[in-house]
Enzyme design. Structure first.
Site, mmCIF file in Angstrom:
data_model
loop_
_atom_site.group_PDB
_atom_site.id
_atom_site.type_symbol
_atom_site.label_atom_id
_atom_site.label_comp_id
_atom_site.label_asym_id
_atom_site.label_seq_id
_atom_site.Cartn_x
_atom_site.Cartn_y
_atom_site.Cartn_z
ATOM 1 N N HIS A 43 0.800 -1.234 0.000
ATOM 2 C CA HIS A 43 0.000 0.000 0.000
ATOM 3 C C HIS A 43 0.826 1.274 0.000
ATOM 4 O O HIS A 43 0.294 2.361 -0.214
ATOM 5 C CB HIS A 43 -0.933 0.040 1.219
ATOM 6 C CG HIS A 43 -0.224 0.432 2.474
ATOM 7 N ND1 HIS A 43 0.504 -0.460 3.209
ATOM 8 C CD2 HIS A 43 -0.097 1.628 3.088
ATOM 9 C CE1 HIS A 43 1.034 0.160 4.245
ATOM 10 N NE2 HIS A 43 0.702 1.427 4.195
HETATM 11 C C1 UD1 Z 1 -1.832 5.820 5.407
HETATM 12 C C2 UD1 Z 1 -0.550 6.390 6.018
HETATM 13 C C3 UD1 Z 1 0.509 5.297 6.120
HETATM 14 C C4 UD1 Z 1 -0.021 4.047 6.822
HETATM 15 C C5 UD1 Z 1 -1.294 3.598 6.113
HETATM 16 C C6 UD1 Z 1 -1.889 2.368 6.755
HETATM 17 C C7 UD1 Z 1 -0.114 8.756 5.562
HETATM 18 C C8 UD1 Z 1 0.705 9.710 4.781
HETATM 19 N N1 UD1 Z 1 0.003 7.460 5.222
HETATM 20 O O1 UD1 Z 1 -1.582 5.475 4.049
HETATM 21 O O2 UD1 Z 1 1.608 5.800 6.864
HETATM 22 O O3 UD1 Z 1 0.943 3.023 6.735
HETATM 23 O O4 UD1 Z 1 -2.242 4.683 6.138
HETATM 24 O O5 UD1 Z 1 -2.841 1.791 5.890
HETATM 25 O O6 UD1 Z 1 -0.833 9.158 6.441
HETATM 26 N N2 UD1 Z 1 -8.993 4.769 1.082
HETATM 27 C C9 UD1 Z 1 -10.234 4.176 0.959
HETATM 28 N N3 UD1 Z 1 -10.819 3.695 2.089
HETATM 29 C C10 UD1 Z 1 -10.234 3.774 3.318
HETATM 30 C C11 UD1 Z 1 -8.976 4.370 3.413
HETATM 31 C C12 UD1 Z 1 -8.361 4.867 2.282
HETATM 32 O O7 UD1 Z 1 -10.800 4.091 -0.124
HETATM 33 O O8 UD1 Z 1 -10.847 3.336 4.313
HETATM 34 C C13 UD1 Z 1 -8.348 5.341 -0.115
HETATM 35 C C14 UD1 Z 1 -8.226 6.860 -0.018
HETATM 36 O O9 UD1 Z 1 -9.344 7.496 -0.480
HETATM 37 C C15 UD1 Z 1 -6.994 7.125 -0.858
HETATM 38 C C16 UD1 Z 1 -6.160 5.878 -0.667
HETATM 39 O O10 UD1 Z 1 -7.035 4.856 -0.208
HETATM 40 O O11 UD1 Z 1 -7.337 7.258 -2.217
HETATM 41 C C17 UD1 Z 1 -4.996 6.083 0.259
HETATM 42 O O12 UD1 Z 1 -5.432 6.491 1.554
HETATM 43 P P1 UD1 Z 1 -4.538 7.496 2.441
HETATM 44 O O13 UD1 Z 1 -5.228 7.736 3.719
HETATM 45 O O14 UD1 Z 1 -4.142 8.659 1.629
HETATM 46 O O15 UD1 Z 1 -3.177 6.738 2.709
HETATM 47 P P2 UD1 Z 1 -2.782 5.255 3.009
HETATM 48 O O16 UD1 Z 1 -2.178 4.669 1.790
HETATM 49 O O17 UD1 Z 1 -3.887 4.468 3.630
#
Ligand code: UD1
Length: 345
Positions: free
Chosen positions: A205
């Site tokens: 991820h």
């Molecule tokens: C975040 C943290 C990372 C941690 C990870 C655990 C930051 C910079 N990164 O990364 O350190 O290791 O969480 O998983 O804070 N999304 C969904 N549903 C959800 C959550 C996310 O669809 O429940 C989508 C978001 O809309 C986005 C993508 O997934 O498009 C990434 O989510 P984001 O919160 O930006 O970062 P993570 O990759 O989860």
């Protein structure tokens, strides 16, 4: 007026808070939880609160799916308002996400002491958003609760020595409790038709792997190579799901499943032959379950897993000889943390 105001937002923070919030309650302290909303899916958030018995958040800020600036900025604004309303004696943050840094900055500017669980970790790669979040959070924290001695040394190198405690790793506390429950309750192996030690588990991820198409293809190709010896089960993070659907074909040998709860994941890892991941937490969980790990990154913050021969980077061909790691504590790190918080209040 609660004694502790806790900021949570992303999956790994729920897992850590499961152990610490319980210890806070047992130590007789009062806690209010704010959920930033960074992770919001039922499978990325709700399942952990339900399964691990984390107290319900009083504040649900519903901030997600934004760029780093907008996400962190909106969190700062809303967390500040909530902290002003609650007037806590201390703010507790976990790990290295945008929710962590927003909580720490909001509190520091209100002159509320910040306690940081998982302080002092460094990848020394400032291209990672997590590394920026770690450095900033540590430099505004009053209590630095370090999972390892390496973390203590990293802080000392940056001139941070006051308020630093080596507590062990609270994820070990949660993992120990989970495996006992999972043994009785998890049906994941049967559901996925897997035999113990006859499959691998993988997760991807990190932005460094998912934001660059070439790098992402390399990771997928590596996994396809590994899947030639045993099938790979891969619970897919939403960020990665989007990318996988854009590939011109489905990866061979990879069983892609939706994100799963903590107990099922603990059992899946416990019974696996090896783990392949870019997650920080999972590298350690593999060790807790005494399963070898390959980290699909060019560096790791959890260097003791490499030195103890349970983990290797995908850029190095072999493990060093295996030994146990004493740094992560005895499964009572959360109680230690609660005692430190109580003494500081
Ligand atoms: C975040 C943290 C990372 C941690 C990870 C655990 C930051 C910079 N990164 O990364 O350190 O290791 O969480 O998983 O804070 N999304 C969904 N549903 C959800 C959550 C996310 O669809 O429940 C989508 C978001 O809309 C986005 C993508 O997934 O498009 C990434 O989510 P984001 O919160 O930006 O970062 P993570 O990759 O989860």
């Amino acid at each position: 007026m609660p004694q502790i105001f806790t900021v949570l937002g992303a999956r790994p923070q729920f897992i850590k808070a499961a152990a610490v919030s319980r210890a806070i309650a047992e130590a007789g302290m009062t806690e209010v939880i704010a959920h930033t909303g960074q992770h919001f899916d039922a499978l990325m958030s709700d399942v952990f609160f339900d399964e691990l018995g984390i107290p319900k958040p009083i504040y649900n800020l519903e901030i997600n799916s934004l760029g780093h600036g907008a996400m962190t900025g909106r969190m700062l604004e809303k967390l500040e308002a909530a902290m002003l309303a609650e007037r806590p004696k201390m703010v507790l943050v976990y790990g290295d996400t945008n929710s962590t840094v927003a909580g720490a900055l909001a509190a520091a500017k209100l002159h509320i002491p910040v306690a940081h669980v998982e302080a002092g970790l460094r990848s020394f790669n400032r291209k990672m958003p997590e590394e920026i979040n770690r450095v900033v959070t540590d430099h505004v924290s009053a209590l630095l609760l370090c999972p390892t001695q390496v973390a203590v040394q990293n802080l000392a190198r940056e001139g941070i020595v006051d308020g630093v405690h080596a507590t062990g790793d609270v994820m070990f506390d949660t993992a120990l409790a989970a495996v006992e429950q999972a043994k009785k309750r998890s049906t994941i192996l049967g559901d996925l038709k897997l035999a113990p030690k006859r499959y691998y588990v993988a997760t991807i991820h990190r932005a460094e792997n998912t934001d660059d198409a070439e790098r992402f293809s390399k990771v997928v190709a590596w996994l396809e190579g590994a899947a030639q010896s045993l099938p790979i089960v891969m619970p897919v993070h939403p960020r990665t799901r989007k990318l996988l659907t854009q590939l011109d074909r489905l990866p061979v040998g990879l069983n892609l499943i939706d994100p799963i709860g903590y107990l099922d994941m603990a059992w899946l890892v416990h019974q696996s032959a090896a783990v392949f991941t870019d997650s920080g937490g999972l590298q350690k969980e593999a060790y807790f379950h005494r399963v070898p790990c390959v980290t699909l990154r060019d560096e790791t913050e959890w260097v003791e897993t490499l030195e103890a021969g349970w983990n290797r980077l995908w850029t190095t061909p072999d493990y060093v000889p295996r030994r146990d790691i004493s740094d992560y504590g005895d499964g009572h790190s959360s109680r230690k943390i609660a005692d430190i918080l109580k003494a500081a209040l």
